[in-house]
Design a protein around this motif. Structure first.
Motif, PDB file in Angstrom:
ATOM      1  N   ALA A  92     -21.998  45.993 -39.012  1.00 49.63           N
ATOM      2  CA  ALA A  92     -22.571  45.253 -37.963  1.00 49.63           C
ATOM      3  C   ALA A  92     -22.583  46.108 -36.676  1.00 49.63           C
ATOM      4  CB  ALA A  92     -21.850  44.005 -37.975  1.00 49.63           C
ATOM      5  N   LEU A  93     -21.506  46.933 -36.408  1.00 49.79           N
ATOM      6  CA  LEU A  93     -21.452  47.490 -35.168  1.00 49.79           C
ATOM      7  C   LEU A  93     -22.376  48.640 -34.982  1.00 49.79           C
ATOM      8  CD1 LEU A  93     -17.724  47.236 -34.538  1.00 49.79           C
ATOM      9  CD2 LEU A  93     -19.292  46.286 -32.984  1.00 49.79           C
ATOM     10  N   THR A  94     -22.774  49.081 -36.323  1.00 51.09           N
ATOM     11  CA  THR A  94     -23.818  50.137 -36.523  1.00 51.09           C
ATOM     12  C   THR A  94     -25.290  49.676 -35.969  1.00 51.09           C
ATOM     13  OG1 THR A  94     -22.528  51.227 -37.743  1.00 51.09           O
ATOM     14  CG2 THR A  94     -24.940  51.886 -37.858  1.00 51.09           C
ATOM     15  N   VAL A  95     -25.470  48.364 -36.521  1.00 52.89           N
ATOM     16  CA  VAL A  95     -26.906  47.879 -36.547  1.00 52.89           C
ATOM     17  C   VAL A  95     -27.028  47.166 -35.077  1.00 52.89           C
ATOM     18  CG1 VAL A  95     -28.228  46.249 -37.421  1.00 52.89           C
ATOM     19  CG2 VAL A  95     -26.989  47.440 -39.125  1.00 52.89           C
ATOM     20  N   PHE A  96     -26.119  46.635 -34.554  1.00 48.09           N
ATOM     21  CA  PHE A  96     -26.254  45.805 -33.275  1.00 48.09           C
ATOM     22  C   PHE A  96     -26.810  46.522 -32.214  1.00 48.09           C
ATOM     23  CE2 PHE A  96     -24.178  44.452 -29.336  1.00 48.09           C
ATOM     24  CZ  PHE A  96     -24.806  43.074 -29.329  1.00 48.09           C
ATOM     25  N   PHE A 135     -30.809  46.614 -31.964  1.00 47.36           N
ATOM     26  CA  PHE A 135     -31.635  45.411 -31.286  1.00 47.36           C
ATOM     27  C   PHE A 135     -31.178  45.359 -29.952  1.00 47.36           C
ATOM     28  CE2 PHE A 135     -30.681  44.328 -35.819  1.00 47.36           C
ATOM     29  CZ  PHE A 135     -32.151  44.046 -36.246  1.00 47.36           C
ATOM     30  N   LEU A 136     -29.789  45.756 -29.451  1.00 50.38           N
ATOM     31  CA  LEU A 136     -29.471  45.732 -28.075  1.00 50.38           C
ATOM     32  C   LEU A 136     -30.209  46.757 -27.253  1.00 50.38           C
ATOM     33  CD1 LEU A 136     -27.558  44.382 -26.264  1.00 50.38           C
ATOM     34  CD2 LEU A 136     -26.155  46.159 -26.570  1.00 50.38           C
ATOM     35  N   SER A 137     -30.856  47.926 -27.846  1.00 55.85           N
ATOM     36  CA  SER A 137     -31.481  48.892 -26.958  1.00 55.85           C
ATOM     37  C   SER A 137     -33.079  48.301 -26.670  1.00 55.85           C
ATOM     38  CB  SER A 137     -31.594  50.043 -28.049  1.00 55.85           C
ATOM     39  OG  SER A 137     -32.596  49.952 -29.094  1.00 55.85           O
ATOM     40  N   LEU A 138     -33.332  47.269 -27.366  1.00 49.31           N
ATOM     41  CA  LEU A 138     -34.765  46.726 -27.218  1.00 49.31           C
ATOM     42  C   LEU A 138     -34.700  46.102 -25.825  1.00 49.31           C
ATOM     43  CD1 LEU A 138     -35.654  45.284 -30.630  1.00 49.31           C
ATOM     44  CD2 LEU A 138     -36.479  47.442 -29.687  1.00 49.31           C
ATOM     45  N   ILE A 139     -33.638  45.675 -25.153  1.00 46.51           N
ATOM     46  CA  ILE A 139     -33.390  44.908 -24.038  1.00 46.51           C
ATOM     47  C   ILE A 139     -32.761  45.972 -22.975  1.00 46.51           C
ATOM     48  CG2 ILE A 139     -33.924  42.755 -24.922  1.00 46.51           C
ATOM     49  CD1 ILE A 139     -30.947  42.115 -24.616  1.00 46.51           C
ATOM     50  N   SER A 140     -32.365  47.278 -23.231  1.00 41.84           N
ATOM     51  CA  SER A 140     -31.538  47.808 -22.492  1.00 41.84           C
ATOM     52  C   SER A 140     -32.177  48.593 -21.399  1.00 41.84           C
ATOM     53  CB  SER A 140     -30.622  49.007 -23.310  1.00 41.84           C
ATOM     54  OG  SER A 140     -29.758  48.243 -24.169  1.00 41.84           O
ATOM     55  N   GLY A 141     -33.334  48.741 -21.488  1.00 40.79           N
ATOM     56  CA  GLY A 141     -34.048  49.245 -20.314  1.00 40.79           C
ATOM     57  C   GLY A 141     -33.780  50.681 -20.566  1.00 40.79           C
ATOM     58  N   THR A 178     -23.615  59.250 -34.122  1.00 44.49           N
ATOM     59  CA  THR A 178     -24.787  58.611 -34.582  1.00 44.49           C
ATOM     60  C   THR A 178     -24.954  59.053 -36.261  1.00 44.49           C
ATOM     61  OG1 THR A 178     -26.038  57.992 -32.823  1.00 44.49           O
ATOM     62  CG2 THR A 178     -26.897  57.659 -34.863  1.00 44.49           C
ATOM     63  N   LEU A 179     -24.808  60.434 -36.285  1.00 42.41           N
ATOM     64  CA  LEU A 179     -25.014  61.225 -37.782  1.00 42.41           C
ATOM     65  C   LEU A 179     -23.776  60.808 -38.477  1.00 42.41           C
ATOM     66  CD1 LEU A 179     -26.674  64.338 -36.970  1.00 42.41           C
ATOM     67  CD2 LEU A 179     -27.529  62.878 -38.166  1.00 42.41           C
ATOM     68  N   LEU A 180     -22.445  60.810 -37.833  1.00 44.30           N
ATOM     69  CA  LEU A 180     -21.023  60.776 -38.547  1.00 44.30           C
ATOM     70  C   LEU A 180     -21.320  59.077 -38.778  1.00 44.30           C
ATOM     71  CD1 LEU A 180     -18.731  62.902 -36.400  1.00 44.30           C
ATOM     72  CD2 LEU A 180     -19.594  63.212 -38.755  1.00 44.30           C
ATOM     73  N   ILE A 189     -20.677  57.496 -42.572  1.00 46.59           N
ATOM     74  CA  ILE A 189     -19.320  56.639 -43.006  1.00 46.59           C
ATOM     75  C   ILE A 189     -20.091  55.521 -43.571  1.00 46.59           C
ATOM     76  CG2 ILE A 189     -17.900  55.202 -41.883  1.00 46.59           C
ATOM     77  CD1 ILE A 189     -17.531  57.340 -39.463  1.00 46.59           C
ATOM     78  N   VAL A 190     -21.174  55.032 -43.039  1.00 44.87           N
ATOM     79  CA  VAL A 190     -21.578  53.809 -43.692  1.00 44.87           C
ATOM     80  C   VAL A 190     -22.318  54.200 -45.248  1.00 44.87           C
ATOM     81  CG1 VAL A 190     -23.593  52.225 -43.786  1.00 44.87           C
ATOM     82  CG2 VAL A 190     -22.403  52.655 -41.722  1.00 44.87           C
ATOM     83  N   LYS A 191     -22.814  55.166 -45.237  1.00 44.57           N
ATOM     84  CA  LYS A 191     -23.254  55.738 -46.622  1.00 44.57           C
ATOM     85  C   LYS A 191     -22.081  55.984 -47.683  1.00 44.57           C
ATOM     86  CE  LYS A 191     -25.351  59.249 -49.250  1.00 44.57           C
ATOM     87  NZ  LYS A 191     -24.325  59.600 -50.170  1.00 44.57           N
ATOM     88  N   MET A 192     -21.038  56.497 -47.168  1.00 48.75           N
ATOM     89  CA  MET A 192     -19.962  56.786 -48.068  1.00 48.75           C
ATOM     90  C   MET A 192     -19.183  55.466 -48.410  1.00 48.75           C
ATOM     91  SD  MET A 192     -18.089  60.193 -46.843  1.00 48.75           S
ATOM     92  CE  MET A 192     -18.392  60.271 -45.027  1.00 48.75           C
ATOM     93  N   SER A 193     -19.043  54.493 -47.335  1.00 47.02           N
ATOM     94  CA  SER A 193     -18.334  53.434 -47.751  1.00 47.02           C
ATOM     95  C   SER A 193     -19.050  52.387 -48.671  1.00 47.02           C
ATOM     96  CB  SER A 193     -18.112  52.439 -46.446  1.00 47.02           C
ATOM     97  OG  SER A 193     -19.089  52.265 -45.760  1.00 47.02           O
TER      98      SER A 193
END
Length: 130
Positions: A81-85, A88-94, A110-112, A116-120
């Motif tokens: 969730a902290l990877t995906v959030f 969406f936040l970048s769309l309003i971040s300026g 970001t690559l790491l 991590i998500v893939k391995m988990s």
């Protein structure tokens, strides 16, 4: 595979700390002109990210990373969730203004994170989460 996963999580966490606190060193690394350019970061943002939100996000990232090291299922979900959030936040971040080293370090983190998500979720490591 477990060792690779653990080292990836630890490496990502260390690099994330460096990347997160690097802006505090900008005054020692860059001249006045560069600092003036960096002040335009987040220009036009729909929210103020100078408040506690960034630190709450950082603490949540650390907690979920530590949970990943203990193979906790809630940590895997929280880390995802902290990877995906931020997407969406970048769309309003300026506007994003970032020095080259910060950008490179952020890209590595970001690559790491993706690794991590893939391995988990998609490797034998995922079976160890409870």
């Amino acid at each position: 595979m477990k060792d690779i996963f653990r080292y990836t999580v630890l490496g990502s966490l260390i690099l994330y700390f460096v990347w997160f606190f690097l802006p505090h060193a900008w005054i020692y690394l860059y001249g006045e002109e560069e600092i003036a350019l960096l002040t335009f970061s987040n220009y036009g943002a729909k929210f103020n990210d100078n408040g506690p939100l960034l630190y709450i996000f950082m603490i949540a990232n650390v907690v979920s990373s530590l949970g990943l090291l203990q193979y906790k299922k809630w940590a895997r979900t929280a880390f995802f969730a902290l990877t995906v959030f931020p997407v969406f936040l970048s769309l309003i971040s300026g506007f994003l203004v970032s020095p080259p080293f910060d950008t490179a370090l952020g890209y590595i983190v970001t690559l790491l994170t993706g690794s991590i998500v893939k391995m988990s979720y998609l490797t034998s490591v995922g079976e160890d989460f409870s």
